[in-house]
Scaffold this active site. Structure first.
Site, PDB file in Angstrom:
ATOM      1  N   PHE A  44     -22.020 -12.070  24.689  1.00 43.65           N
ATOM      2  CA  PHE A  44     -21.240 -10.766  24.348  1.00 43.65           C
ATOM      3  C   PHE A  44     -19.866 -10.340  24.352  1.00 43.65           C
ATOM      4  O   PHE A  44     -19.024  -9.967  23.637  1.00 43.65           O
ATOM      5  CB  PHE A  44     -21.869  -9.515  25.008  1.00 43.65           C
ATOM      6  N   HIS A  99       0.819  -1.381  -0.003  1.00 43.32           N
ATOM      7  CA  HIS A  99       0.014   0.194   0.074  1.00 43.32           C
ATOM      8  C   HIS A  99       0.717   1.229  -0.087  1.00 43.32           C
ATOM      9  O   HIS A  99       0.777   2.199   1.067  1.00 43.32           O
ATOM     10  CB  HIS A  99      -1.006   0.006   1.166  1.00 43.32           C
ATOM     11  N   SER A 154      -1.065   4.947   0.488  1.00 48.29           N
ATOM     12  CA  SER A 154      -1.713   5.063   1.838  1.00 48.29           C
ATOM     13  C   SER A 154      -0.171   5.398   2.641  1.00 48.29           C
ATOM     14  O   SER A 154      -0.491   6.071   3.753  1.00 48.29           O
ATOM     15  CB  SER A 154      -2.251   3.705   2.579  1.00 48.29           C
ATOM     16  N   GLU A 169     -18.147  -3.862  24.404  1.00 41.56           N
ATOM     17  CA  GLU A 169     -17.150  -4.993  24.519  1.00 41.56           C
ATOM     18  C   GLU A 169     -15.989  -5.015  23.653  1.00 41.56           C
ATOM     19  O   GLU A 169     -15.057  -5.662  24.026  1.00 41.56           O
ATOM     20  CB  GLU A 169     -18.005  -6.152  24.062  1.00 41.56           C
ATOM     21  N   LEU A 205      -9.063  -3.054  10.565  1.00 39.81           N
ATOM     22  CA  LEU A 205      -9.158  -1.596  10.974  1.00 39.81           C
ATOM     23  C   LEU A 205      -9.815  -1.290  11.948  1.00 39.81           C
ATOM     24  O   LEU A 205     -10.713  -1.919  12.248  1.00 39.81           O
ATOM     25  CB  LEU A 205      -9.684  -0.685   9.552  1.00 39.81           C
TER      26      LEU A 205
END
Length: 630
Positions: A397, A42, A45, A372, A131
């Site tokens: 969860f 990349h 970027s 969470e 990400l």
């Protein structure tokens, strides 16, 4: 400029600005060279953020590169991990990565300069590339710095504008503001273009700033290619000890390569060799500039680990009825004598019993509320700083919502400890939305994971103590209801072991359970004994790693007759673990019945739900009788 500006940083002079300009060009050139040689990566970027990182590296980062574990080093996390060409070019600029390694091994098999950074490099704290994770992880690092280490190191995070669409970024800023983490600065590379076209807000800098401010952080908008503005913003970022800062840098994707600047369609594409040659030449060609970053001030963490601290675990009598979640709370409170143990909870500490640790050591308890993803990320960040961090919440969860954070902690090969309570249909009337029925499968699939499922209070307490010194991602599944204590206080529960009950030379079937189903298996064994059928029971408290030797011996002893009962869906759970362990040509004849939750549960009393799922004692008894032809 704010009234709190750190005036110890002298204004940048023209000579320093020239050095930074040269450094930024070298970072761009090297980012192009290594990615073109690799044929992937990349570079665009990386080009957009080169000026930001050049100023940070030369003027603001306080880091001893020869001693990456130095307690007072700053931390640099590339949340936009795909910009690894830039990060590795920075490593070359400070002299810890050579030119040959950068240019010729990037993204190559067996090399440490991987496509996205991992802690195989000693200067990388956490693996990134998924990400929205680097900034949340940094919150944990900063919690340690402010509240535990009590050291002035700063954590700098390079974010991409695309990842600001991730909710985890805003969870991070919310908790960073709540905990007054002025030692955290996010630098957002707002280059407008994502992988497949423009980002959501493109160059709406004030739109970004409004969101940042709404979550309690300080927003600074700058031109991300103006080194003076960058320097000024980074200086301001250290100025307020009680508020995190987000520097919103307007940049151009592909900056420095005229053929690519602000052009869509180049994300994640290396420059062809001819274009790379033109770009490198236009930037002045390869250079060998090596810089020296500022050294951190000497500092020692306020907390000194004491792994030899005398831990007095709670004791229960055989026959007492205790929920394993309550046993966790009592055990983790006892662990508070070790000053390196830290506990985080997701606003359910009165149910998970993690709140008992808060009563014992409130300064080492962090409430993450119903967030969470940030709960796990903070645990990861605290692990980076060497703390033995436990995170707890309802299993449904704790595992499902932040699963990618758990997966990436495995990629980082960090050690975190997770305790999920209220698992399976056993929880009763709350219904299927609250029933973790996939958690064992999910956690077994994580790299470096250990999966534990104790059946009573003493086994839970022992395993919680063991988890503290277990490397990797350890997960303990705890039940809601109270069940009889079956083990004495001196019983040991090594990871990778199991407990065998009622074993005898005439056993014709084995019943395997864990947690709540262990008690159902014991009851079933009693019913079978009344019918003259000898059944041994295996408490598979360690699901991963699993006691393969005992399982194989059990096959030999029982003619391969095994019934597995689990409060979990059949896919990937205890039955799968048993079958995987027994796979192989040296396994004797195997006749196995798996009893698991095969439909969608409803609300009801725990006993009703266990029976409806077909995993109660009467179903286990019937399955065993059928299996042995009785």
């Amino acid at each position: 400029m704010t009234d709190h500006q750190d005036m110890t940083q002298a204004p940048m002079n023209s000579g320093q600005a020239g050095l930074i300009d040269a450094l930024a060009k070298q970072l761009r050139v090297d980012s192009i060279r290594c990615s073109t040689r690799a044929g992937s990566g990349h570079p665009t970027s990386s080009l957009s953020a080169a000026d930001l990182m050049a100023v940070l590296l030369q003027r603001h980062l306080r880091y001893d590169w020869d001693q990456p574990a130095l307690p007072n080093n700053d931390h640099l996390i590339f949340s936009k991990g795909h910009a690894s060409p830039l990060l590795y070019s920075m490593y070359r600029a400070v002299g810890v990565v050579g030119e040959d390694e950068l240019i010729n091994t990037y993204r190559q098999f067996g090399a440490r300069l991987e496509g996205h950074p991992t802690p195989v490099l000693p200067w990388v704290d956490v693996a990134t590339g998924s990400l929205g994770q680097g900034l949340p992880d940094a919150v944990g690092v900063c919690l340690a710095g402010r509240y535990l280490d009590q050291l002035p190191y700063h954590t700098w995070v390079l974010c991409g504008d695309s990842e600001l669409a991730e909710g985890s970024i805003w969870e991070a800023l919310d908790k960073a503001s709540f905990y007054k983490l002025g030692n955290l600065t996010a630098l957002v590379d707002v280059n407008r273009l994502g992988q497949d076209g423009p980002t959501e807000l493109q160059w709406d800098m004030h739109g970004y700033a409004g969101r940042v401010k709404a979550f309690g952080a300080h927003a600074i908008i700058i031109d991300g290619h103006d080194v003076t503005a960058i320097d000024h913003a980074l200086t301001r970022a250290r100025s307020d000890p009680d508020q995190p800062t987000v520097i919103l840098a307007k940049t151009i994707k592909g900056k420095g390569v005229s053929e690519l600047e602000d052009k869509n369609g180049w994300h994640g594409k290396a420059l062809p060799e001819d274009m790379a040659e033109r770009a490198v030449a236009a930037l002045g060609g390869p250079t060998h500039l090596q810089i020296t970053t500022s050294m951190p001030e000497p500092g020692t963490p306020a907390i000194t680990p004491d792994p030899q601290a005398a831990i007095i675990l709670p004791r229960w009598e055989v026959g007492d009825r205790v929920a394993t979640r309550a046993a966790f709370g009592a055990a983790i409170a006892a662990m508070a004598v070790r000053p390196e143990v830290v506990v985080l909870d997701g606003e359910v500490g009165n149910s998970t019993h993690a709140g008992e640790f808060k009563g014992a050591a409130p300064e080492r308890f962090f409430e993450m509320f119903i967030a969470e993803q940030q709960l796990i990320a903070s645990t990861v960040g605290l692990s980076v700083r060497g703390y033995l961090a436990f995170a707890s919440s309802f299993a449904a969860f704790l595992i499902s919502r932040p699963y990618d954070f758990i997966r990436m902690a495995g990629v980082s090969e960090l050690s975190v400890r997770l305790v999920g309570t209220h698992a399976g249909v056993e929880i009763g009337q709350d219904g299927p939305s609250q029933m973790a029925l996939e958690d064992i499968a999910a956690m077994r699939a994580v790299h470096t994971s250990t999966v534990l499922y104790p059946s009573d209070a003493p086994s839970t307490a022992r395993l919680v103590q063991t988890m503290a010194d277990t490397t990797g991602i350890s997960y303990l599944r705890a039940t809601r209801g109270a069940y009889p204590v079956i083990y004495g206080p001196e019983e040991q529960f090594p990871i990778g072991g199991c407990k065998v009950h009622n074993a005898g030379p005439d056993d014709v079937v084995a019943l395997i359970g864990a947690g709540v189903t262990l008690h159902e298996c014991l009851a079933a064994a009693g019913q079978l004994a009344e019918a003259g059928i000898n059944a041994r029971v295996i408490d598979l408290y360690s699901i991963k790693p699993i006691d393969t030797d005992t399982l194989r011996r059990t096959c030999l002893d029982t003619g391969g007759h095994i019934v597995v009962a689990e409060d979990h869906y059949p896919q990937g759970g205890i039955g799968s673990a048993v079958l995987e362990a027994l796979a192989g040509t040296d396994t004797p004849d195997l006749h196995i019945t798996l009893l698991a939750v095969k439909g969608l549960p409803t609300s009801g009393k725990p006993a009703e739900l266990l029976d409806a799922a077909g995993i109660s004692a009467r179903h286990i008894t019937a399955a065993a009788r059928t299996l042995v032809g009785a």
